[in-house]
Write a protein that holds these residues in place. Structure first.
Motif, PDB file in Angstrom:
ATOM      1  N   PHE A  46     -36.895  18.853  -4.639  1.00  0.00           N
ATOM      2  CA  PHE A  46     -35.952  19.136  -3.870  1.00  0.00           C
ATOM      3  C   PHE A  46     -36.309  20.247  -2.860  1.00  0.00           C
ATOM      4  N   PHE A  66     -30.041  25.126  -1.814  1.00  0.00           N
ATOM      5  CA  PHE A  66     -30.351  24.942  -2.997  1.00  0.00           C
ATOM      6  C   PHE A  66     -29.081  25.185  -4.084  1.00  0.00           C
ATOM      7  N   ALA A 118     -36.549  20.324  -9.148  1.00  0.00           N
ATOM      8  CA  ALA A 118     -36.355  21.192  -8.418  1.00  0.00           C
ATOM      9  C   ALA A 118     -37.360  21.450  -7.246  1.00  0.00           C
ATOM     10  N   LEU A 156     -27.996  20.511  -9.130  1.00  0.00           N
ATOM     11  CA  LEU A 156     -29.327  19.793  -9.574  1.00  0.00           C
ATOM     12  C   LEU A 156     -29.555  19.549 -10.984  1.00  0.00           C
ATOM     13  N   ALA A 200     -29.106  18.605  -3.146  1.00  0.00           N
ATOM     14  CA  ALA A 200     -29.351  18.837  -4.455  1.00  0.00           C
ATOM     15  C   ALA A 200     -28.569  18.081  -5.480  1.00  0.00           C
TER      16      ALA A 200
END
Length: 235
Positions: free
Chosen positions: A130, A138, A127, A143, A54
């Motif tokens: 990813f 996560f 997001a 991020l 992330a």
């Protein structure tokens, strides 16, 4: 004054966010996210590629996205003041109980909101990218925090520059756009090679962080190439 600024910003934002140009922006950002995360690889120190965590996704897309917004964001948000110069609108605005400062601040806020929405779309696409191809858990802070600390201050400056250029009769045309791009390129070069204070894309900060992470995994890496990165096309 605050009420006046918000009124100008709200009216301008509603009018411009509905134009075809801003409908195309999410499509371009989606293609940009695919280009960076799927079609290419980022190589640090000539031979090291990062693990797509992330933090890696956030830093990589934020850095390149911020540089693009810094280069072309001014031209992207310009037009609000020019539209108000049209016959009919100009007379109406000139008779309104509105100070120049409130008007210009409202236009800046509108520009900033437009670029903030663009940044939000890019963060959302980061997001998604990813979740589709990233590695590890996560981490929302890793991020999205690069956008908060790097992109948001940069687009605030870009929004102000757009107002300054568009409100100056010598810089409101194509010549002003060209001049801005040349100045932005100069700032980017200085920021990545000479002055950390002008590092608008966070390249130096992210490069050092990536270099430290690589050094932990590969003791032979001395960090000397952390500031030099290459983008290589896959396959």
């Amino acid at each position: 004054m605050i009420t006046e600024v918000l009124a100008v910003a709200q009216a301008d934002f509603k009018q411009r966010s509905r134009t075809k140009k801003w409908l195309v922006v999410p499509v371009l950002l989606a293609y940009f996210a695919k280009l960076i995360t799927v079609d290419t690889s980022l190589v640090v120190g000539e031979e090291y590629t990062g693990v797509p965590t992330a933090a890696w996704y956030g830093a990589m897309l934020c850095a390149i996205g911020t540089l693009l917004l810094f280069l072309f964001g001014c031209a992207l948000v310009r037009g609000g003041i020019t539209r108000d110069r049209q016959p009919g609108l100009a007379e109406l605005i000139s008779t309104a109980p509105l100070s120049n400062a409130s008007y210009l601040l409202g236009k800046w806020l509108s520009n900033f909101l437009l670029l903030t929405v663009t940044t939000g779309v890019l963060a959302g696409l980061t997001a998604v990218a990813f979740l589709l191809q990233g590695a590890g858990s996560f981490d929302g802070w890793a991020l999205f925090s690069p956008y908060l600390f790097v992109t948001i201050p940069t687009i605030a400056v870009v929004a102000a520059a757009a107002v300054c250029f568009e409100s100056n009769r010598f810089l409101c045309g194509t010549g002003g756009n060209v001049l801005y791009v040349f100045a932005a390129v100069a700032v980017i070069i200085l920021g990545t090679s000479m002055s950390e204070l002008l590092d608008v894309g966070g390249i130096y900060i992210f490069g050092q962080s990536m270099g430290a992470a690589i050094a932990e995994q590969y003791p032979s890496f001395d960090g000397s190439g952390a500031s030099s990165t290459q983008i290589l096309r896959r396959g």
